[in-house]
Design a protein around this motif. Structure first.
Motif, PDB file in Angstrom:
ATOM      1  N   ALA A  35      47.118 -40.949 -14.971  1.00 18.21           N
ATOM      2  CA  ALA A  35      46.787 -41.332 -16.356  1.00 18.21           C
ATOM      3  C   ALA A  35      45.415 -41.983 -16.388  1.00 18.21           C
ATOM      4  O   ALA A  35      45.127 -42.858 -15.578  1.00 18.21           O
ATOM      5  CB  ALA A  35      47.840 -42.283 -16.897  1.00 18.21           C
ATOM      6  N   MET A 159      46.248 -33.467 -20.581  1.00 19.05           N
ATOM      7  CA  MET A 159      46.844 -33.914 -21.847  1.00 19.05           C
ATOM      8  C   MET A 159      45.974 -35.009 -22.448  1.00 19.05           C
ATOM      9  O   MET A 159      45.768 -36.053 -21.831  1.00 19.05           O
ATOM     10  CB  MET A 159      48.253 -34.445 -21.607  1.00 19.05           C
ATOM     11  N   HIS A 182      57.120 -32.584 -16.180  1.00 25.66           N
ATOM     12  CA  HIS A 182      56.179 -32.672 -15.066  1.00 25.66           C
ATOM     13  C   HIS A 182      56.920 -32.541 -13.739  1.00 25.66           C
ATOM     14  O   HIS A 182      56.490 -31.812 -12.842  1.00 25.66           O
ATOM     15  CB  HIS A 182      55.425 -34.004 -15.132  1.00 25.66           C
ATOM     16  N   THR A 189      49.157 -33.275 -13.209  1.00 27.22           N
ATOM     17  CA  THR A 189      48.919 -33.624 -14.614  1.00 27.22           C
ATOM     18  C   THR A 189      47.901 -34.748 -14.727  1.00 27.22           C
ATOM     19  O   THR A 189      47.990 -35.744 -14.011  1.00 27.22           O
ATOM     20  CB  THR A 189      50.238 -34.051 -15.298  1.00 27.22           C
ATOM     21  N   TYR A 191      46.573 -37.186 -17.655  1.00 31.37           N
ATOM     22  CA  TYR A 191      47.053 -37.606 -18.977  1.00 31.37           C
ATOM     23  C   TYR A 191      46.152 -38.715 -19.500  1.00 31.37           C
ATOM     24  O   TYR A 191      45.997 -39.750 -18.859  1.00 31.37           O
ATOM     25  CB  TYR A 191      48.480 -38.112 -18.792  1.00 31.37           C
ATOM     26  N   THR A 193      45.323 -41.538 -22.279  1.00 32.72           N
ATOM     27  CA  THR A 193      45.971 -42.343 -23.316  1.00 32.72           C
ATOM     28  C   THR A 193      45.241 -43.674 -23.466  1.00 32.72           C
ATOM     29  O   THR A 193      44.578 -44.132 -22.540  1.00 32.72           O
ATOM     30  CB  THR A 193      47.458 -42.583 -22.983  1.00 32.72           C
TER      31      THR A 193
END
Lengths: 366, 283
Positions: A35, A159, A182, A189, A191, A193
């Motif tokens: 992330a 994402m 996932h 991945t 991600y 945010t």
């Protein structure tokens, strides 16, 4: 070898004096969930878009699967992407949205049908299959966007704040669905945010960014327990960590409102050579219960509650202390009212100290 | 809740608007009613309200229409115009749409200045440049050809502007998603941009149709042969013939007018939507 490698990646937009992303270095392993988190304008989406190929990389190297991808077209990078605003094709049905990419990839129609059936089933979109996006709710649209991404069997999922347009309840359930997806797909991945809760709950590792610079990379609890600087400490955790400007004296620390707190020798030892530091402590490390009060009797303080937040499972108590509005996170059984005087202690071994000038953690291992 | 006073005002407004619309409809009703009458009846009814009432249905009811359609090339002129309109709608949407898309979404040097030039061209009346068009078409040896008629009509600054205004508000992430779905720029334009902008495509198509259908000046310069004439030129040729009666003239005018009314009534919603959407977001 890592699956995705970002080596000294920089991004500078034409006409800007400063880099939007500076010297970004990261290695992402296969099947990892990473992330990128940070406040608005920190460069997280720009970095993701550089990985996707929608933004040129000003300098540095991007490697995916060992191959340099700086000049490769987005479609040839082996990626799927889920966008913040879904980016569905409004004139196509759910089924056509999901199958569009496969058709362009010249996948045989029987295979397309099989994949669409699979995606529609695992995402719970059976009854919406022939609907157009305008007739779907936000959560359903996001599932279609996920479906479009997963059917292409790409190894890397990008994402970009996919849940930011959803309400809180839906966000929690979609968070769970994305995590499960996932794991079941075994894809890598990335991600993006701005919501640290999403990052903490979903990611294997978190990259925290500020002003285009990576602040810290680590597992969620590493970042939470051992933030490398004041920014990371403040960004991760809710409610935010309490920060106090304190002076260091022989016995402990002195707060800006003149209150003193004795510290155990082990903690004091970390502050040798410093006159003035920033002390940070998380709300849950401020204790009101009698057993902690006995153990840390030297750190005992008093304050008057000026606001409370009843969260159901826990309570946040706000009070003035050390020159700032402080917050303590206590269990739901520790009921206090506005105006009550409370005794509390700061758990000394949970204190974080930061250099007042550089804001770097004095030690991550107090 | 609607009050009594508001109700009364609504009634008054409705009646005033009805009277106003009748005032505008009178010539059309008169034309339609008299297109079914022989010349003697038209002259006889001229000073009474019967001038607005069609004759009783009998064997000679459609005589004016039958005479015009059988004795002249009017059907051919209508078909010619429909063909020109169809070709110009397709080419106009593609060419002006691509230009509008480039101005809205593709970054290139002096893009804003190009847009300014195109906007300035919108205020230049067709009549001022028609001589230049004529000279170019004549030099190319395209006078009295379909191509000579169509070529100068394809590019329309107003249509480019309409397309640009709609395309500028299309989300960029849809294009990015399409790129990942291996959709190239041209395919994206035809399979995504145009279907996502149906209202402006409908608006431009209707405007183009009306433009072609009502155009008199340009086809009168380009066409000299009877085979290629458009409806308006054909109308003029038929009505200026000494043998054509007033009733037949009105029948021809009715046939030229009706497609415009039909098209406008069917697409008025899309036209309004299309024009409104062009002002929704400035890029």
């Amino acid at each position: 070898m890592s699956y995705v490698e970002l080596k000294n990646i920089c991004k500078k937009y034409k006409g800007n004096d400063k880099n939007s992303v500076t010297d970004f270095n990261l290695e992402i392993e296969e099947k990892e969930f990473i992330a990128f988190v940070g406040p608005s304008g920190c460069g997280k989406s720009t970095t993701l878009r550089m990985i996707a190929g929608f933004e040129d990389i000003t300098s540095g190297d991007l490697l995916i699967g060992g191959s340099r991808m700086n000049e490769t077209a987005p479609a040839d990078r082996g990626i799927s992407m889920v966008f913040q605003n879904y980016a569905l094709y409004p004139h196509m049905t759910v089924e056509k949205n999901i199958s569009y990419g496969l058709k362009n990839m010249k996948v045989p129609s029987a295979e397309i049908q099989r994949k669409v059936d699979w995606a529609v089933e695992i995402l719970g979109l059976e009854e919406y299959r022939y609907r157009k996006p305008k007739n779907l709710s936000g959560g359903q649209r996001q599932r279609v966007a996920l479906g479009r991404a997963i059917v292409k069997n790409q190894k890397l999922f990008l994402m970009d704040e996919p849940l930011s347009n959803l309400d809180t309840k839906l966000r929690v359930s979609m968070r769970n669905e994305i995590s499960k997806l996932h794991r079941s797909l075994g894809s890598t991945t990335i991600y993006v945010t701005h919501d640290q809760v999403e990052a903490m709950t979903m990611a294997d590792r978190i990259v925290i960014m500020k002003d285009g610079v990576v602040q810290q990379v680590g597992k969620p609890m590493e970042l939470y327990e051992h933030p490398i600087n004041k920014f990371v400490a403040g960004f991760i955790g809710s409610p935010q960590m309490n920060f106090y400007d304190v002076k260091v004296d022989g016995e402990g620390i002195v707060f800006s409102d003149g209150k003193k707190m004795k510290l155990p020798d082990a903690v004091k030892g970390k502050l040798q050579g410093y006159d003035h530091v920033v002390m940070g402590i998380r709300g849950e490390d401020i204790k009101l219960d009698s057993s902690n009060m006995e153990v840390y009797a030297e750190c005992r303080q008093k304050a008057v509650i000026d606001n409370t937040e009843i969260m159901g499972n826990e309570n946040n108590l706000y009070f003035q202390f050390g020159g700032i509005t402080s917050v303590a996170r206590v269990s739901k059984y520790e009921v206090s009212q506005v105006g009550d005087e409370i005794d509390f202690v700061f758990m000394p071994h949970k204190m974080h100290f930061f250099d007042a000038k550089t804001e770097l953690a004095i030690t991550a291992d107090v | 809740m609607v009050t009594r006073k508001q109700k009364r005002n609504n009634w008054i407004l409705t009646i005033v608007l009805l009277i106003a619309s009748l005032f505008f409809l009178f010539p059309v009703i008169w034309m339609l009613a008299n297109s079914f009458k022989p010349d003697a009846a038209i002259t006889a009814d001229m000073n009474s309200l019967r001038a607005f009432v069609p004759p009783i249905l009998n064997g000679s009811f459609l005589e004016n229409y039958i005479t015009v359609l059988t004795n002249t090339n009017f059907i051919r002129y209508m078909c010619n115009t429909l063909f020109y309109a169809a070709v110009l709608i397709v080419l106009g949407v593609v060419v002006n749409g691509l230009a509008g898309y480039a101005l809205a979404k593709i970054k290139f040097p002096f893009r804003e200045r190009w847009l300014m030039i195109i906007m300035l061209l919108m205020i230049v009346p067709m009549e001022t440049i028609i001589t230049i068009h004529f000279l170019i078409v004549a030099k190319l040896g395209l006078l009295n050809t379909v191509l000579g008629y169509i070529l100068p009509m394809i590019v329309n600054p107003f249509n480019i502007f309409l397309f640009r205004q709609v395309f500028v508000s299309l989300p960029d992430d849809v294009y990015e998603a399409a790129q990942l779905d291996r959709c190239g720029p041209l395919k994206y334009f035809f399979t995504m941009v145009l279907p996502m902008s149906k209202s402006v495509v409908a608006t431009v198509s209707v405007f183009t149709f009306l433009n072609v259908w009502n155009d008199y000046l340009w086809p009168s310069l380009v066409f000299t042969s009877g085979d290629l004439l458009s409806a308006q030129i054909g109308l003029n040729a038929i009505t200026s013939n000494d043998n054509t009666t007033t009733g037949q003239t009105l029948a021809v005018i009715t046939m030229v007018t009706i497609p415009v009314i039909i098209i406008y009534s069917f697409f008025s919603k899309q036209i309004v939507e299309g024009v409104i959407s062009t002002g929704s977001k400035e890029g």
